[in-house]
Design a protein around this motif. Structure first.
Motif, PDB file in Angstrom:
ATOM      1  N   UNK B  56       0.922  -1.312  -0.169  1.00 20.14           N
ATOM      2  CA  UNK B  56      -0.204  -0.184   0.339  1.00 20.14           C
ATOM      3  C   UNK B  56       0.680   1.405  -0.388  1.00 20.14           C
ATOM      4  N   UNK B  57       1.630   0.757   0.458  1.00 20.29           N
ATOM      5  CA  UNK B  57       2.879   2.550   0.702  1.00 20.29           C
ATOM      6  C   UNK B  57       3.332   2.731  -0.038  1.00 20.29           C
ATOM      7  N   UNK B  59       2.024   1.888  -3.663  1.00 16.39           N
ATOM      8  CA  UNK B  59       0.853   2.325  -4.584  1.00 16.39           C
ATOM      9  C   UNK B  59       0.634   3.989  -3.522  1.00 16.39           C
ATOM     10  N   UNK B  60       0.284   4.136  -2.246  1.00 19.32           N
ATOM     11  CA  UNK B  60       0.313   5.342  -1.844  1.00 19.32           C
ATOM     12  C   UNK B  60       1.772   6.319  -2.768  1.00 19.32           C
ATOM     13  N   UNK B 291       5.673   6.170   3.301  1.00 17.58           N
ATOM     14  CA  UNK B 291       5.346   6.776   1.784  1.00 17.58           C
ATOM     15  C   UNK B 291       6.196   8.292   1.283  1.00 17.58           C
TER      16      UNK B 291
END
Lengths: 309, 309, 309
Positions: B56-57, B59-60, B291
């Motif tokens: 997710x990180x 992707x973010x 991120x």
């Protein structure tokens, strides 16, 4: 091209095919020209069967056009498990998206689904049925590497069950290609497919072989497919057959220097890794061509849709 | 920074690390400056193992740079199940994306995969091997909270199996940190890791302990890791060990007021929830720092790639 | 509307509901006006239970506002399997996103999670608890088709377990609707729900029935829900009950010409396909309305958040 949905490559005339391939070539030459063209467009992905490259390639195509996707996810995580019909599922999801891509294990699913929706629907494989975008990217890769005029192609491997092969063979009749089908007897083209091909063009252009050797030197393109172990009740039988239809450097000694080798991938051991770095190998390029070809298709269908309303 | 791929933090010099952390700090201070910088860029995600925060990180990070991702999805839904090799999978997917992120259960997978692709490949964990982006976000969080100069750090918990720990310890030798390793005997740092650390810097800066108590007051940073129940054949043995390496308010009575507590997460019960609201806790901030650090890395690799061509 | 989180429709006053529905109507009338409004905004999706339409509809809503999503993926592929608490998971993911959507099997999960995060959190269903966005899209569809003033509505099917029904019934008390509840005795509204509804408005406006026939002619709206086979220990018992609560053309002979039929979908066989093409059917439109209603909610919560800081 004037179609609402893309269900089978049989619905495409030679002119339609050329329109798609020409548009794909334009896009491949200058992708930045379309990079923001569909910035407010969503493509709905309905994959009722696993898929890596077809799904990723559609997703990439839509995103390279500036758009985005909404993905139903796996069947296990969806309402399908609650007993919802395909007709209901597509009617709900068409409310979220500007076009739909459907893969489904049942033959005829795409045709049925397309009757319930108003947005363009693209068939990404319906069981033993059709897979037209694979055929178009195969044709694109053939045209880029060998040309579609005066083509002599060998199609080898599992010709009995491979929908990719039947669809490609049919499409090639539009271009009067000389088609050689090479397989063990147990995996020959189904008789009805052979019959159909003969109906479409002069019989002398369709030939079947049980060995690559004799025909290899005359080929412009060799299209190899995977022989699936699970088709054989007997492991020994599989080993014998599979071994005869594997390509390595030795096999290719008699090939024309300009031979192009294609494979729809994934491969297991039909093509030895030593071939990958040769000039023959075009199968990774073929996979990559899925992007401009699907960009072209989406562009033609979404654009057509717009001017229609 | 001049690298094509990011496989291990060992490939990064102190100057490289500082370039990444400086860029991350710039981005964190003004994310809007890069919000549309990579608007036509796609990052390919290949996660052959489950992951929440790393995936997710990344992707973010890509989306905060204005780009997007294409995700291979789970192994169960991919061609890997049909027997495709990793080399083939990455060669297909590099045709869809401008950079790749790979997590794989086998050590060495990222190195091998990087040899087959022309786009930048970032290792997001290869089994017992490396996980360099975790190390960079750990270093970033340490620098923001305690500084990397004259650092005294305690690293506690499962030091035997934790690749996070080995990678961080190695990177800290670039900054001449005083490193204290606190663990039960059965989960000590592997001897070869200790040996390597001693090779990298003066021996007196690496010390091992079996209790936190004596060393706690001198620490600037305490890095806690999860002790995995499944490492212990006997549940009682696990309970005894785990209990001694848990942090709560009482444990911290002797800590320096400026102590920073880190944890790569997920935690189970190594850190009591009562710590979460204290000034000590920086583990959620640490997770969030993934991120800007990954944005910085992507920016440096993609930008480098561009000027290279 | 001044809320930080959306947990239950009970937190919404009549004025709040009207604000959402008005904004949804504006957006539906001119989606292009908001198509790029949240171009740098990420919505975090945390679905701890499978969902197709709620998840896709939130994803579509965010993307139709120009934003994007980051998705935790399935529980199987997440840190939850390593024993992470919900409080930790949401605190990590809030670092990636500007707002969160949570579906969780446990009642109360959304309330608990909302206490740990600073970004807006939207409840997308918490077990037997609440599902406020479904209620809002139901109300929107009722208002578009029949109006919310002087409404006479029949709510039929499984009224015992359906959170959708309880939430809608409660929300309708804001509009002094006449509500008729039609179900087999074994699936009647729980007594406490009936009690609550009577507290909220005059008792004469809530009536229970065991047959649709007598009340059908007076209805403006008929809201049908699925009767779940798994509620019945005996298949024969299920067949008998389910058959009595199915809608087909014959059932509707006595209906008002302006009757609107709704269903939260997925349906199994509660509504015969022959109804789909009639003027009565509004259930696909209802599913599609999830997009503008969720766009309106996101707009109000994200915008509120901004002016707040």
């Amino acid at each position: 091209m004037r179609h609402d949905h893309l269900i089978t490559s049989k619905q495409l005339s030679r002119a339609d095919i050329e329109t798609v391939l020409d548009r794909a070539a334009e896009i491949a030459a200058d992708p930045s020209a379309v990079a923001d063209r569909y910035s407010n467009t969503l493509l709905g992905l309905l994959f009722f069967e696993p898929s890596t490259r077809t799904k990723m390639s559609f997703e990439t195509a839509m995103k390279r056009l500036g758009g985005d996707v909404v993905d139903m996810g796996s069947v296990e995580s969806s309402s399908v498990k609650k007993g919802e019909t395909l007709a209901d599922t597509v009617r709900v999801i068409e409310g979220y998206a500007d076009a739909l891509v459907l893969r489904h294990p049942k033959q005829g699913a795409a045709t049925m689904a397309s009757e319930f929706v108003d947005v363009p629907l693209l068939n990404a494989g319906d069981g033993a049925g059709h897979h037209p975008t694979q055929t178009l990217l195969d044709l694109y890769t053939i045209r880029e590497n060998a040309g579609l005029d005066d083509l002599t192609i060998g199609i080898m491997g599992d010709l009995k069950y491979g929908r990719t092969v039947h669809s490609l063979a049919h499409a090639l009749t539009n271009f009067d290609a000389h088609q050689h089908f090479i397989s063990p007897e147990s995996l020959q083209l189904p008789r009805e497919v052979v019959y159909d091909l003969h109906q479409e063009q002069e019989g002398t252009q369709i030939r079947e072989h049980d060995s690559l050797e004799e025909i290899l030197p005359s080929l412009d393109v060799l299209y190899v497919t995977r022989i699936q172990r699970e088709r054989f009740p007997d492991e020994n039988e599989y080993q014998k057959v599979a071994g005869e239809y594997q390509i390595d450097a030795e096999t290719l000694e008699k090939a024309d220097d300009d031979l192009t080798i294609l494979h729809p991938l994934p491969r297991v051991d039909e093509i030895a890794p030593e071939i990958d770095e040769t000039e023959y190998a075009a199968y990774f390029e073929q996979a990559h061509n899925g992007v401009p070809v699907r960009m072209a298709l989406l562009d033609l269908l979404l654009d057509g849709g717009e001017s229609d309303e």
